[in-house]
Design a protein around this motif. Sequence first.
Motif, short mmCIF file in Angstrom:
data_model
loop_
_atom_site.label_atom_id
_atom_site.label_comp_id
_atom_site.label_asym_id
_atom_site.label_seq_id
_atom_site.Cartn_x
_atom_site.Cartn_y
_atom_site.Cartn_z
N UNK A 132 0.84 -1.20 0.00
CA UNK A 132 0.00 0.00 0.00
C UNK A 132 0.87 1.25 0.00
N UNK A 133 1.87 1.27 0.86
CA UNK A 133 2.73 2.46 0.96
C UNK A 133 3.49 2.67 -0.34
N UNK A 134 3.96 1.59 -0.95
CA UNK A 134 4.68 1.72 -2.22
C UNK A 134 3.75 2.27 -3.31
N UNK A 135 2.56 1.70 -3.43
CA UNK A 135 1.59 2.20 -4.42
C UNK A 135 1.22 3.65 -4.16
N UNK A 136 1.06 3.98 -2.89
CA UNK A 136 0.68 5.35 -2.53
C UNK A 136 1.78 6.34 -2.91
#
Length: 150
Positions: free
Chosen positions: A18-22
């Motif tokens: 999630x953090x990478x995509x965000x």
Amino acid sequence: MLGVSNRYARNSGDAEDIIQDAFIKVFSKIDQFKFEGSFEGWIRRIVVNTALKKYALRRYEKEVVGYEIKDEGTLDPLAYGHLSEKDLLNLINTLPDGYRLIFNLYVIEGYQHDEIAEMLGIKSGTSRSQLVKARNMLQKQIIQLQKVAV
């Protein structure tokens, strides 16, 4: 922001995804930041929206719409006084996805039920009922922990 991501994810691998995509979204849309609010708030919103989209397909598969009218009673302050922040976050993470998402959005992020309904594509009554169910589950878990601690 990893803390925000962890609240919505089922495990650390999902939180990292999630953090990478965000952050990919943050860097690709940085030109859309209008300096009208805090940069941190803008990023937080992207992280939350990314997490919500990740769970969009499976979050309400077993949802039952409606209200549960139940006397919740009161918890003895000793029931939750011994819990640390980490313990509480672990309890929240055991909630089913739909309950956990709504609990996080309402209680932790501070969104109102109408805003949550719009974000998730549900009715505000569904948001309210999911929050009640989440609180009931957490209350039962805390009571169980109190019984074990005593």
